[in-house]
Design a protein around this motif. Structure first.
Motif, PDB file in Angstrom:
ATOM      1  N   HIS A 160       0.824  -1.209   0.000  1.00  0.00           N
ATOM      2  CA  HIS A 160       0.000   0.000   0.000  1.00  0.00           C
ATOM      3  C   HIS A 160       0.861   1.264   0.000  1.00  0.00           C
ATOM      4  CE1 HIS A 160      -3.801  -1.998   0.779  1.00  0.00           C
ATOM      5  NE2 HIS A 160      -3.310  -2.609   1.847  1.00  0.00           N
ATOM      6  N   GLN A 161       1.901   1.227   0.800  1.00  0.00           N
ATOM      7  CA  GLN A 161       2.719   2.431   0.993  1.00  0.00           C
ATOM      8  C   GLN A 161       3.543   2.758  -0.250  1.00  0.00           C
ATOM      9  OE1 GLN A 161       1.844   3.905   3.676  1.00  0.00           O
ATOM     10  NE2 GLN A 161       0.761   2.124   4.503  1.00  0.00           N
ATOM     11  N   PHE A 162       4.006   1.755  -0.953  1.00  0.00           N
ATOM     12  CA  PHE A 162       4.750   2.011  -2.195  1.00  0.00           C
ATOM     13  C   PHE A 162       3.836   2.615  -3.249  1.00  0.00           C
ATOM     14  CE2 PHE A 162       7.087  -1.358  -0.031  1.00  0.00           C
ATOM     15  CZ  PHE A 162       8.364  -0.829  -0.027  1.00  0.00           C
ATOM     16  N   ASP A 163       2.609   2.131  -3.309  1.00  0.00           N
ATOM     17  CA  ASP A 163       1.623   2.711  -4.224  1.00  0.00           C
ATOM     18  C   ASP A 163       1.399   4.183  -3.922  1.00  0.00           C
ATOM     19  OD1 ASP A 163      -0.957   2.855  -5.894  1.00  0.00           O
ATOM     20  OD2 ASP A 163      -1.719   3.155  -3.863  1.00  0.00           O
ATOM     21  N   GLN A 164       1.230   4.525  -2.645  1.00  0.00           N
ATOM     22  CA  GLN A 164       0.965   5.913  -2.285  1.00  0.00           C
ATOM     23  C   GLN A 164       2.183   6.804  -2.530  1.00  0.00           C
ATOM     24  OE1 GLN A 164      -1.758   6.111   1.468  1.00  0.00           O
ATOM     25  NE2 GLN A 164      -0.818   4.067   1.441  1.00  0.00           N
ATOM     26  N   PHE A 165       3.373   6.292  -2.260  1.00  0.00           N
ATOM     27  CA  PHE A 165       4.594   7.046  -2.547  1.00  0.00           C
ATOM     28  C   PHE A 165       4.657   7.423  -4.022  1.00  0.00           C
ATOM     29  CE2 PHE A 165       8.779   6.134  -4.485  1.00  0.00           C
ATOM     30  CZ  PHE A 165       9.431   7.318  -4.167  1.00  0.00           C
ATOM     31  N   LEU A 166       4.447   6.458  -4.907  1.00  0.00           N
ATOM     32  CA  LEU A 166       4.502   6.744  -6.339  1.00  0.00           C
ATOM     33  C   LEU A 166       3.397   7.718  -6.752  1.00  0.00           C
ATOM     34  CD1 LEU A 166       5.151   3.182  -7.833  1.00  0.00           C
ATOM     35  CD2 LEU A 166       6.806   5.056  -7.620  1.00  0.00           C
ATOM     36  N   HIS A 167       2.203   7.504  -6.221  1.00  0.00           N
ATOM     37  CA  HIS A 167       1.063   8.332  -6.621  1.00  0.00           C
ATOM     38  C   HIS A 167       1.255   9.786  -6.229  1.00  0.00           C
ATOM     39  CE1 HIS A 167      -3.104   9.360  -7.481  1.00  0.00           C
ATOM     40  NE2 HIS A 167      -3.183   9.916  -6.295  1.00  0.00           N
ATOM     41  N   PHE A 168       1.644  10.034  -4.993  1.00  0.00           N
ATOM     42  CA  PHE A 168       1.699  11.414  -4.513  1.00  0.00           C
ATOM     43  C   PHE A 168       2.965  12.150  -4.932  1.00  0.00           C
ATOM     44  CE2 PHE A 168      -1.559   9.748  -1.624  1.00  0.00           C
ATOM     45  CZ  PHE A 168      -2.531  10.706  -1.833  1.00  0.00           C
ATOM     46  N   THR A 169       4.053  11.447  -5.137  1.00  0.00           N
ATOM     47  CA  THR A 169       5.261  12.125  -5.636  1.00  0.00           C
ATOM     48  C   THR A 169       5.267  12.227  -7.152  1.00  0.00           C
ATOM     49  OG1 THR A 169       6.599  10.094  -5.802  1.00  0.00           O
ATOM     50  CG2 THR A 169       6.628  11.284  -3.679  1.00  0.00           C
ATOM     51  N   GLY A 170       4.391  11.460  -7.816  1.00  0.00           N
ATOM     52  CA  GLY A 170       4.389  11.438  -9.272  1.00  0.00           C
ATOM     53  C   GLY A 170       5.597  10.736  -9.860  1.00  0.00           C
ATOM     54  N   SER A 171       6.244   9.903  -9.072  1.00  0.00           N
ATOM     55  CA  SER A 171       7.455   9.223  -9.549  1.00  0.00           C
ATOM     56  C   SER A 171       7.113   8.108 -10.524  1.00  0.00           C
ATOM     57  CB  SER A 171       8.227   8.639  -8.365  1.00  0.00           C
ATOM     58  OG  SER A 171       8.746   9.655  -7.539  1.00  0.00           O
ATOM     59  N   THR A 172       7.886   8.054 -11.596  1.00  0.00           N
ATOM     60  CA  THR A 172       7.767   6.965 -12.568  1.00  0.00           C
ATOM     61  C   THR A 172       8.998   6.066 -12.546  1.00  0.00           C
ATOM     62  OG1 THR A 172       8.688   8.425 -14.277  1.00  0.00           O
ATOM     63  CG2 THR A 172       6.277   8.295 -14.093  1.00  0.00           C
ATOM     64  N   GLN A 173       9.994   6.470 -11.775  1.00  0.00           N
ATOM     65  CA  GLN A 173      11.188   5.666 -11.514  1.00  0.00           C
ATOM     66  C   GLN A 173      11.539   5.838 -10.043  1.00  0.00           C
ATOM     67  OE1 GLN A 173      14.416   6.779 -14.128  1.00  0.00           O
ATOM     68  NE2 GLN A 173      13.035   7.070 -15.864  1.00  0.00           N
TER      69      GLN A 173
ATOM     70  N   MET B  88      13.419   3.204   3.082  1.00  0.00           N
ATOM     71  CA  MET B  88      13.665   4.545   2.542  1.00  0.00           C
ATOM     72  C   MET B  88      13.698   4.456   1.025  1.00  0.00           C
ATOM     73  SD  MET B  88      16.601   6.120   5.071  1.00  0.00           S
ATOM     74  CE  MET B  88      16.712   7.601   4.030  1.00  0.00           C
ATOM     75  N   LEU B  89      13.049   5.417   0.370  1.00  0.00           N
ATOM     76  CA  LEU B  89      12.889   5.412  -1.084  1.00  0.00           C
ATOM     77  C   LEU B  89      13.318   6.742  -1.685  1.00  0.00           C
ATOM     78  CD1 LEU B  89       9.283   3.967  -1.011  1.00  0.00           C
ATOM     79  CD2 LEU B  89      11.243   2.729  -1.956  1.00  0.00           C
ATOM     80  N   ARG B  90      13.779   6.692  -2.928  1.00  0.00           N
ATOM     81  CA  ARG B  90      14.059   7.900  -3.694  1.00  0.00           C
ATOM     82  C   ARG B  90      13.503   7.709  -5.094  1.00  0.00           C
ATOM     83  NH1 ARG B  90      20.071   9.149  -3.848  1.00  0.00           N
ATOM     84  NH2 ARG B  90      20.083   7.283  -5.156  1.00  0.00           N
ATOM     85  N   GLY B  91      12.628   8.639  -5.509  1.00  0.00           N
ATOM     86  CA  GLY B  91      12.056   8.566  -6.843  1.00  0.00           C
ATOM     87  C   GLY B  91      12.378   9.805  -7.640  1.00  0.00           C
ATOM     88  N   ASN B  92      12.035   9.781  -8.922  1.00  0.00           N
ATOM     89  CA  ASN B  92      12.295  10.962  -9.752  1.00  0.00           C
ATOM     90  C   ASN B  92      11.282  12.072  -9.517  1.00  0.00           C
ATOM     91  OD1 ASN B  92      10.162   9.618 -10.972  1.00  0.00           O
ATOM     92  ND2 ASN B  92      10.988   9.722 -13.049  1.00  0.00           N
ATOM     93  N   GLY B  93      10.343  11.858  -8.567  1.00  0.00           N
ATOM     94  CA  GLY B  93       9.414  12.915  -8.194  1.00  0.00           C
ATOM     95  C   GLY B  93       9.450  13.271  -6.722  1.00  0.00           C
ATOM     96  N   GLY B  94      10.271  12.562  -5.935  1.00  0.00           N
ATOM     97  CA  GLY B  94      10.330  12.850  -4.506  1.00  0.00           C
ATOM     98  C   GLY B  94      10.878  11.676  -3.724  1.00  0.00           C
ATOM     99  N   SER B  95      10.915  11.841  -2.414  1.00  0.00           N
ATOM    100  CA  SER B  95      11.441  10.813  -1.527  1.00  0.00           C
ATOM    101  C   SER B  95      10.306  10.194  -0.722  1.00  0.00           C
ATOM    102  CB  SER B  95      12.472  11.413  -0.563  1.00  0.00           C
ATOM    103  OG  SER B  95      13.559  11.976  -1.280  1.00  0.00           O
ATOM    104  N   GLY B  96      10.622   9.059  -0.078  1.00  0.00           N
ATOM    105  CA  GLY B  96       9.596   8.394   0.703  1.00  0.00           C
ATOM    106  C   GLY B  96      10.166   7.602   1.861  1.00  0.00           C
ATOM    107  N   TYR B  97       9.366   7.495   2.908  1.00  0.00           N
ATOM    108  CA  TYR B  97       9.692   6.619   4.033  1.00  0.00           C
ATOM    109  C   TYR B  97       8.446   5.803   4.355  1.00  0.00           C
ATOM    110  CZ  TYR B  97      10.575   4.857   8.716  1.00  0.00           C
ATOM    111  OH  TYR B  97      10.720   4.023   9.797  1.00  0.00           O
ATOM    112  N   VAL B  98       8.650   4.515   4.645  1.00  0.00           N
ATOM    113  CA  VAL B  98       7.568   3.575   4.918  1.00  0.00           C
ATOM    114  C   VAL B  98       7.870   2.837   6.215  1.00  0.00           C
ATOM    115  CG1 VAL B  98       6.477   1.427   4.145  1.00  0.00           C
ATOM    116  CG2 VAL B  98       7.004   3.217   2.481  1.00  0.00           C
TER     117      VAL B  98
END
Length: 382
Positions: A230-243, A269-279
């Motif tokens: 669930h959390q990875f889905d939300q990270f991608l959705h809200f940061t707009g990350s495609t990578q 801890m995550l890093r995307g091309n639209g933002g960062s994330g923590y789960v």
């Protein structure tokens, strides 16, 4: 009576209680499964059916939320298949007009059925999805929709070959009204550019209600693969990350040594091309809380932030779907209880129009890939 049969009986009792609103004991379906109870009936009668669909695999109570989402969107449930007679009996009580198929193949061979939904045992969901797509139908799985990178590779391959839809219901976003509202606000620029998401997914263990497969990592994929998805889905959705990349991850079995193949804590801890994330996800919700878990999401932007208290507000407000918005102009509370849930309608639109409005295929698979890679990272470092 074996433990498996005893657990299944508890499952049936809790499912009936949630579906009918009649209490059985003191444990609700949401508490039993450590997940939101998404069995609520539609508030309005659905109109003329736009598609025909079926269910295969009823091993998790999320199947009722999946079915209801499709019905809200205009789907007609016409058949179901389950190997387990007790689970089938409970499902048939909830949907008495629906035919129980004798085999999975009976559903796959029915050319009138356009969509199959499944909440089977997690490691069976991916292979079923491949069979569904090869039969010319679209597919919606409960999370986790896949439990290994090999399953993911096969699903991607067959999806590309067939052009069918492989959707995973990440219900903590798609079936949560506060999260849907947050998406609208972020899209409207309410907090500027998103910088980071912090997703917290605590769950109640309710150990006596759990089936045997729940404790076997080969069956459920590990904590980051399962409830972490669930959390990875939300990270991608809200940061707009495609990578995105996994920077660090860990999993542990802190409190349940009697179940050596179980994990009760994990973070990433995550890093995307639209933002960062923590789960952070865990199975430590105490019995003193009034719901299965104090699930929260914080979305940090350049001009403000949003905090979601999805299922309870320990600050005192009743119910769930609480949203707090802080920006350059105000601090505001938003009650999201009346927000519409568009996923079912959008998915049916996509089935009919061959579009990607509910969720892009790339997003669906990338969220799963991140969950699986984080799980793999954590196990390698353990």
């Amino acid at each position: 009576m074996t433990n498996l049969h005893a657990n299944r009986r508890r499952f049936l009792q809790q499912t009936v209680a949630a579906a009918t609103g009649v209490a059985v004991g003191t444990t609700s379906l949401s508490d039993a499964f450590g997940a939101p109870a998404i069995i609520s009936r539609s508030t309005t009668q659905p109109g003329a059916s736009r598609i025909r669909f079926a269910a295969i695999g009823l091993n998790h109570g999320h199947i009722y939320g999946q079915v209801e989402a499709v019905i809200r969107g205009g789907g007609e449930l016409v058949s179901f298949y389950a190997k387990e007679d007790d689970l089938a009996a409970t499902f048939a009580k909830r949907y008495p007009q629906v035919k129980r198929a004798r085999t999975e193949e009976e559903i796959l061979a029915d050319k009138s059925i356009q969509l199959v939904v499944s909440a089977g045992i997690p490691d069976e969901r991916g292979p079923l999805g491949v069979r569904v797509m090869r039969a010319g139908k679209d597919y919606m799985a409960d999370k986790p929709g896949l439990t290994t990178l090999a399953q993911l590779a096969e699903a991607r391959k067959v999806q590309k070959e067939t052009g069918r839809i492989y959707s995973i219901m990440y219900s903590e976003r798609l079936e949560n009204k506060a999260t849907v509202k947050a998406g609208e606000l972020v899209k409207a620029g309410a907090i500027g550019q998103v910088v980071q998401t912090i997703g917290l997914g605590p769950h109640r263990m309710s150990i006596k209600s759990r089936p045997e497969w729940f404790f076997d990592k080969k069956r459920y994929g590990g904590i980051l693969c399962d409830i972490g998805s669930h959390q990875f889905d939300q990270f991608l959705h809200f940061t707009g990350s495609t990578q995105a990349d996994v920077l660090a991850a860990q999993v542990r079995n802190v409190h349940y040594p009697q179940y050596p193949n179980f994990e009760d804590f994990g973070d990433v801890m995550l890093r995307g091309n639209g933002g960062s994330g923590y789960v952070r996800v865990d199975w430590f919700t105490p019995d003193g809380l009034n719901t299965w878990g104090d699930g929260r999401l914080t979305i940090l932007g350049t001009d403000g932030y949003i905090e979601l208290r999805k299922y309870t507000d320990i600050g005192g407000r009743t119910g769930g779907n609480h949203l707090f918005l802080v920006n350059q102009k105000e601090t505001r509370y938003v009650d999201c209880s009346d927000v519409a849930l568009p996923y079912g309608t959008q998915l049916i639109d996509d089935i009919l129009n061959r579009t990607e409005t509910a969720m892009t295929q790339a997003h669906c698979f990338l969220a799963t890939e991140l969950a699986l890679k984080a799980q793999q990272w954590a196990e390698r470092k353990a």
